[in-house]
Design an enzyme around this catalytic site. Sequence first.
Site, mmCIF file in Angstrom:
data_model
loop_
_atom_site.group_PDB
_atom_site.id
_atom_site.type_symbol
_atom_site.label_atom_id
_atom_site.label_comp_id
_atom_site.label_asym_id
_atom_site.label_seq_id
_atom_site.Cartn_x
_atom_site.Cartn_y
_atom_site.Cartn_z
ATOM 1 N N LYS A 121 -45.402 -86.064 66.967
ATOM 2 C CA LYS A 121 -45.171 -85.299 68.201
ATOM 3 C C LYS A 121 -44.713 -83.875 67.859
ATOM 4 O O LYS A 121 -45.262 -82.892 68.360
ATOM 5 C CB LYS A 121 -44.118 -86.019 69.063
ATOM 6 C CG LYS A 121 -44.031 -85.477 70.462
ATOM 7 C CD LYS A 121 -43.034 -86.254 71.291
ATOM 8 C CE LYS A 121 -41.678 -85.620 71.182
ATOM 9 N NZ LYS A 121 -40.676 -86.163 72.075
ATOM 10 N N ASP A 139 -45.965 -86.968 74.430
ATOM 11 C CA ASP A 139 -44.582 -87.268 74.820
ATOM 12 C C ASP A 139 -44.598 -88.187 76.036
ATOM 13 O O ASP A 139 -45.648 -88.627 76.493
ATOM 14 C CB ASP A 139 -43.801 -85.970 75.089
ATOM 15 C CG ASP A 139 -44.350 -85.204 76.275
ATOM 16 O OD1 ASP A 139 -45.290 -85.712 76.952
ATOM 17 O OD2 ASP A 139 -43.860 -84.096 76.541
#
Length: 213
Positions: A121, A139
Site C-alpha cells: 500500500k 486501502d
Amino acid sequence: MKLKERVLGIVEGLKREYPQAECSLNYEEPYQLLFATRLSAQCTDARVNIVTKELYGRFKTLQEIAECDISELERIVHPCGVYRMKARDIRACANVLLEKHGGRVPDTMEELTALPGVGRKTANLILGDVYGKPAVVADTHCIRISNMLGLCDSKDPKKVEMRLRDIVPPDEQNMLCHRFVWHGRAVCNARSPKCDSCVINKFCKTYQKENHS
Ligand code: SF4
C-alpha cells in the site's frame, strides 16, 4: 453494460466530482510521505498530519531521523498508536535509505517493499504520488468501494490491487484511488452510503441490483 464502459464511467464520473482529489497526508520530501504513510496505519490522516508537523520540525533531515534517540521518536509518534513499532520502522527505514539508496526513496515496488515497515500500500502511494507511475493503493476505501461497484469480489488488498491494475487504464489508476477515498468520505461511506445522490450509481452493481431487481 460492458465492464470497460462501466470502468470508464466510474473514472470519468469521479474525475468530474473530485477534480482536485489528492493525498491528504502533508509532506515536502518523498521520505516524509513514506514515514507519514507508515504512521497512518490504524490512524487518521488528520492526526498523522499533526504528528508529522512536530516530527519534521524536530528532525529536519533524513540523517537526523536515522540518528535520533528512539525514545524521543516514540514520544512524538505516540498519538498515532502502535508507536514503538512505528518509531522503530521509521528509524530503521531512514538508515536503510541512507546506506543503500544514497538518501533517496527508491522507485520500484521491489526496492520499496524491501524497506522496513513498507508494504504494498505504501509502496504504491510512493510510486503513484512521487514518481507518477501507475499505482493502485488498495486501502479500506478502495477495497470497499471497488466491491460495492462490482469491480472486484475480494477483501484481500493484493487481489483488489491486481484486479484494478487489470481493468483500469494505467494512467488513471493512481488518481482513481485518491478519488475513492474522497468518495468514501463524502458519499459512499461504510455505514450509510448516499446512493441516490451518487454520481456513479448507474455504474454501480450494488445500486443497480437494489433498485432494478
Ligand atoms: S451507488 Fe451507493 S454503493 Fe454504489 S458507489 Fe455510489 S454510494 Fe457507493
